[in-house]
Design an enzyme around this catalytic site. Structure first.
Site, PDB file in Angstrom:
ATOM      1  N   ASP A  28       0.825  -1.208   0.000  1.00 34.68           N
ATOM      2  CA  ASP A  28       0.000   0.000   0.000  1.00 34.68           C
ATOM      3  C   ASP A  28       0.865   1.266   0.000  1.00 34.68           C
ATOM      4  O   ASP A  28       2.097   1.192  -0.117  1.00 34.68           O
ATOM      5  CB  ASP A  28      -0.942  -0.037   1.213  1.00 34.68           C
ATOM      6  CG  ASP A  28      -2.322   0.516   0.908  1.00 34.68           C
ATOM      7  OD1 ASP A  28      -2.433   1.368   0.011  1.00 34.68           O
ATOM      8  OD2 ASP A  28      -3.292   0.102   1.573  1.00 34.68           O
ATOM      9  N   ASP A  39      -9.574   3.432  -3.665  1.00 32.60           N
ATOM     10  CA  ASP A  39     -10.320   2.252  -3.225  1.00 32.60           C
ATOM     11  C   ASP A  39     -11.721   2.196  -3.823  1.00 32.60           C
ATOM     12  O   ASP A  39     -12.404   3.212  -3.937  1.00 32.60           O
ATOM     13  CB  ASP A  39     -10.477   2.264  -1.704  1.00 32.60           C
ATOM     14  CG  ASP A  39      -9.191   1.927  -0.981  1.00 32.60           C
ATOM     15  OD1 ASP A  39      -9.192   2.023   0.248  1.00 32.60           O
ATOM     16  OD2 ASP A  39      -8.195   1.578  -1.637  1.00 32.60           O
TER      17      ASP A  39
END
Length: 673
Positions: free
Chosen positions: A176, A231
């Protein structure tokens, strides 16, 4: 808070020295009108991810809740086997954030949370491996991961952490982008690539950098897949926004290097099964990684049917590795075609709109060679037909018809394809007969014999044919056209009701064919005479990019009823509609209204963020629109002449820059009738 991907359980911290900003949908995603021009660089020569990775990730269903633990992960592995998902191609069982303790041990090593994983990660990996599956894990290319609890990231610990992952038997790393301290993205992700290679263990490397630094331009020799957007969330608007950002990047995808539009939301209850089939179809046509995001221990049979469709999965996993490209997209009618290794094309007929639409293309337009006829395989109906070259269907609202079309010599073995349709808008006022016309058209090279058609409605409705319902034969291009009178009983409540159009016919070889087209009829009422606030009237359909459309409040957050007083430029409005781009709200006006007015703008609740445009549509024609509006601007008056329109739509776009924080208000929206 920032969204549309605000999550109270996980904060994605961007950039330099602070931890205040969230991962934002739409950031750095290219506009649909700006297709990628350059092919990808060569992929890592390690033989990994030659087709898009398939598996499971817990984040979308559990976040950091107590449900995420050793028992869940091992239970998912069991279900992969027992439910046939392993056999369908799903391979990776991946852990997301919150698997570790917030502090490293005295030797600087990562420590699995003993409450969640009492036997450690290696034991879980061993269990998953015993099922013939692979294990994935998560960390961030920063000092901490994305969760507010502050779990340790790998920045500065890349080689040590990679070594731990390899020793545990990890097969996949999701890396991430939070708390990255402003360090160059390419440098951070390349360092972890080198660290993974140094372990000697084959580990698929997923770059979760949200598309901020255009990884498609530089990451093909760094990782095996890279996120192209922020996301995803479990909403139609989120899925649609991500689709439009990912589609133009097709030239960059291929074996060993994939565009990743984020994990699947199928089964998480924020969309309908029709919308989930579209989600799964479109991700497969885009050669996207297929990572299940629902808790399979609670999944419905319909969810397993979608996730387990081997014919659709075969599209995603085609070894040629081509991402589908847009053939056309006018009027929210999308044709997306994917070249397959065997020479066929997979064609997605995708209806973005809130009403059923006919979507059509041709074999030539999707890249197939000229020939007398083609085999057409419906991948959701699991039926094969022949077509003379037309590829067409009436596609339900938010639906996708997924077809695999081949120029092969066996087409005559299949019955002719029939296109079912309905002319006229199925909007009915209770007690008043409505005239509709059904069509059954032979698209095949061979005739459809003894053709018949029927139309049925809910119990108590009257459906009568006003013209013949049969034809001895339909030649190529021939149509059986039947008029119908449909009446909903007086007193039928407003809302949507199902109609079913069914065609039956024989192929030249005697095969009996039955095709059905589910349709939706809406029982509607005209607005009262005079001027009415739209927030006081029933709508036909309403979609919003984050959370539902709200009446007389702002959008708020993702929940229903969580908005605030509508406020634009410091002015508070008691009436109106609060939405989040992209949004589309339609109302029945029944040809009896003349004018629609509103004060429009970006709501103050998002501070300085947000940029949108507003549009008013009358029966498919744009009647009024604004330039780009931002939070720095006061409300703008918007008015449209809607004389004679049966349906009006209030549309908000994201102004082409992604839909982060695009809270938009139709303040004092009124219609005069």
């Amino acid at each position: 808070m920032r969204h549309p991907h605000t999550r109270t359980t996980r904060r994605r911290v961007l950039g330099a020295l602070t931890a205040g900003l969230l991962c934002a949908a739409g950031l750095a995603g290219p506009a649909l009108a700006a297709p990628a021009a350059a092919p990808a660089a060569p992929s890592p020569a390690d033989g990994l991810a030659l087709t898009p990775p398939m598996g499971f990730n817990n984040w979308n269903s559990t976040h950091c809740s107590a449900d995420f633990n050793e028992s869940m992960v091992e239970g998912i592995a069991d279900l992969f086997v027992s439910k046939g998902l392993k056999d369908a191609g799903y391979q990776y069982v991946n852990l997301d954030d919150c698997w570790a303790l917030p502090q490293r041990d005295a030797d600087g090593k990562l420590v699995p949370d003993p409450a969640r994983f009492p036997h450690g990660i290696k034991a879980v990996a061993d269990y998953v491996h015993s099922k013939g599956l692979k294990l994935g894990i998560y960390t961030s290319a920063g000092t901490k991961t994305c969760n507010s609890a502050g779990f340790p990231g790998a920045l500065g610990h890349e080689y040590s952490d990679a070594r731990q992952f390899a020793d545990w038997g990890v097969d996949y790393l999701k890396y991430d982008n939070c708390n990255n301290q402003g360090v160059d993205a390419k440098q951070r992700y390349t360092t972890m690539r080198d660290a993974l290679k140094a372990t000697g263990r084959p580990i698929v490397y997923s770059i979760c950098e949200w598309g901020q630094n255009k990884p498609w331009e530089w990451a093909a020799d760094v990782g095996h897949l890279w996120r192209t957007t922020g996301d995803i969330s479990d909403s139609w608007g989120s899925m649609l926004s991500i689709l439009k950002q990912n589609l133009p990047l097709a030239p960059y995808a291929g074996p060993g290097h994939w565009n990743d539009p984020d994990m699947l939301e199928v089964g998480n209850d924020g969309m309908t099964d029709t919308e989930y089939r579209s989600h799964f179809s479109l991700w497969s046509v885009m050669a996207a990684p297929l990572l299940i995001g629902t808790d399979l221990r609670k999944a419905s049979p319909a969810t397993f049917d979608i996730l387990g469709n081997k014919e659709v999965i075969a599209v995603d996993q085609d070894p040629l590795g081509k991402q589908g490209t847009v053939v056309s997209s006018a009027g929210e009618r999308w044709v997306i075609a994917k070249q397959m290794k065997d020479g066929s094309r997979t064609v997605a007929l995708f209806n973005e709109s809130g009403t059923a639409q006919r979507i059509a293309t041709t074999a030539s337009a999707v890249g197939l060679p000229g020939t007398s006829a083609y085999t057409l395989r419906d991948l959701w109906q699991h039926k094969s037909y022949n077509t003379a070259g037309t590829i067409a269907a009436t596609v339900p609202a938010h639906g996708t018809v997924l077809l695999r079309v081949s120029a092969d010599s066996h087409w005559a073995a299949y019955p002719p394809a029939a296109e079912l349709g309905l002319d006229g808008t199925p909007l009915l006022e209770a007690g008043t007969p409505a005239a509709l016309t059904s069509t059954v058209t032979d698209l095949g090279r061979t005739p459809a014999r003894q053709a018949s058609v029927s139309l049925t409605g809910p119990d108590g409705w009257t459906v009568r044919a006003a013209s013949p319902t049969t034809a001895d034969a339909l030649a190529t291009g021939g149509t059986l056209r039947t008029g119908w009178t449909v009446t909903a009983p007086s007193g039928t409540p407003t809302g949507s009701y199902g109609l079913t159009l069914r065609a039956r016919y024989l192929s030249p070889t005697g095969q009996r064919v039955t095709d059905t087209l589910p349709l939706t009829a809406s029982v509607v009422v005209r607005p009262p005479a005079g001027t009415s606030y739209l927030s006081d009237l029933p709508w036909l359909s309403a979609t919003s990019g984050w959370g539902p459309v709200e009446r007389d409040t702002s959008n708020g957050e993702s929940g229903a009823g969580d908005g605030h007083p509508i406020t634009i430029g410091g002015t508070v409005y008691a009436k109106g509609l609060g939405v989040h781009a992209p949004s589309d709200v339609s109302f029945y006006t029944g040809t009896s209204c003349t004018r629609l007015t509103a004060d429009v703008g970006v709501d103050d609740e998002k501070g300085t963020k947000g940029s949108v445009t507003f549009e008013i549509w009358a029966d498919g024609t744009k009647a009024a629109s604004t330039d780009v509006l931002t939070n720095a601007m006061p409300a703008q008056p918007l008015a449209a002449d809607i004389t004679g329109a049966q349906v009006v739509r209030l549309v908000v776009t994201d102004a082409g820059d992604g839909n982060d924080s695009d809270h938009a208000d139709w303040a004092n929206a009124r219609v005069s009738c």
